[in-house]
Design a protein around this motif. Sequence first.
Motif, mmCIF file in Angstrom:
data_model
loop_
_atom_site.group_PDB
_atom_site.id
_atom_site.type_symbol
_atom_site.label_atom_id
_atom_site.label_comp_id
_atom_site.label_asym_id
_atom_site.label_seq_id
_atom_site.Cartn_x
_atom_site.Cartn_y
_atom_site.Cartn_z
ATOM 1 N N ARG A 102 -3.510 0.157 9.838
ATOM 2 C CA ARG A 102 -4.898 0.529 9.573
ATOM 3 C C ARG A 102 -5.562 1.002 10.875
ATOM 4 O O ARG A 102 -5.131 0.637 11.969
ATOM 5 C CB ARG A 102 -5.678 -0.677 9.030
ATOM 6 N N ASP A 141 2.423 4.408 1.354
ATOM 7 C CA ASP A 141 2.658 4.708 2.770
ATOM 8 C C ASP A 141 3.569 5.914 2.876
ATOM 9 O O ASP A 141 4.695 5.863 2.395
ATOM 10 C CB ASP A 141 3.293 3.491 3.439
ATOM 11 N N HIS A 154 -9.559 8.128 6.478
ATOM 12 C CA HIS A 154 -8.643 7.035 6.797
ATOM 13 C C HIS A 154 -7.229 7.515 6.520
ATOM 14 O O HIS A 154 -6.999 8.224 5.551
ATOM 15 C CB HIS A 154 -8.886 5.803 5.917
ATOM 16 N N GLU A 177 0.835 -1.201 0.000
ATOM 17 C CA GLU A 177 0.000 0.000 0.000
ATOM 18 C C GLU A 177 0.869 1.250 0.000
ATOM 19 O O GLU A 177 1.966 1.240 0.549
ATOM 20 C CB GLU A 177 -0.891 0.031 1.250
ATOM 21 N N TYR A 222 -3.234 5.834 6.356
ATOM 22 C CA TYR A 222 -2.421 4.642 6.452
ATOM 23 C C TYR A 222 -0.988 5.103 6.656
ATOM 24 O O TYR A 222 -0.372 5.672 5.766
ATOM 25 C CB TYR A 222 -2.527 3.777 5.193
#
Length: 168
Positions: free
Chosen positions: A110, A86, A104, A84, A106
Motif C-alpha cells: 500500500r 495484485d 492508488h 487483494e 497496489y
Amino acid sequence: MSQQVAIRNSARIPRLSRFGWLMGLYAENHQRLIRLFEPGGLAPGRYLSRNGDGLDVHLDVIEQHRYTTELRLSYAMRDPVTGEPDPSAWLRLYRDARQVEATHCYVGRRWQDVIGLYPPPAEVVDHRMRMNTFLGKWLQYLAERGHGVATLSLDSAPAQDRAPLPSA
C-alpha cells in the motif's frame, strides 16, 4: 560560436515542471484508457476482458458521476497474503478535463507502506508520478496484448465466486 547558439536556444525552450509533467501523464493515460475500454459509458459493475492468454483483466466501474468515473483495473489474480487483486490500480477518470489519475496502486504494498502516512509534498508528487507512469505502461501493454472494448464483457460469474466490488 555554436555553444553560444545552443545556450541561447535552450533559454527559449520552456521547462516543464514536475507538476506539469504529472498533468501530462494524466492526459496520456486518459487517451490510452478511453481508446482501450471507453469506460465513460459503462454502467457500474464488474467487467472482464479475456483475450485468451490466461491473464484476464477486471475493470470495476465503481461509480459514474456527472464529470468523473471511479474505476479499478486489476488482473484476475490475488495477493496470497492479503487476498487483494495484485496488481491493481484505482483510477479517477475526469471526463471534462480529459485526464485519468491513478489515485492508488497496489503492487504488493500500500502507498502508506511505501511513503508513510505524512510524507513531504515532493515525495507525494514523486509517488504519483511513479503510479501514473506504471498505469501508462500497463495500459499500453494491455492494448498490445489485444485487450479492449471488443474483449470486454459484463462479468457473469456467480456472486459467490467473485470478490466483492470495492467500496468507493
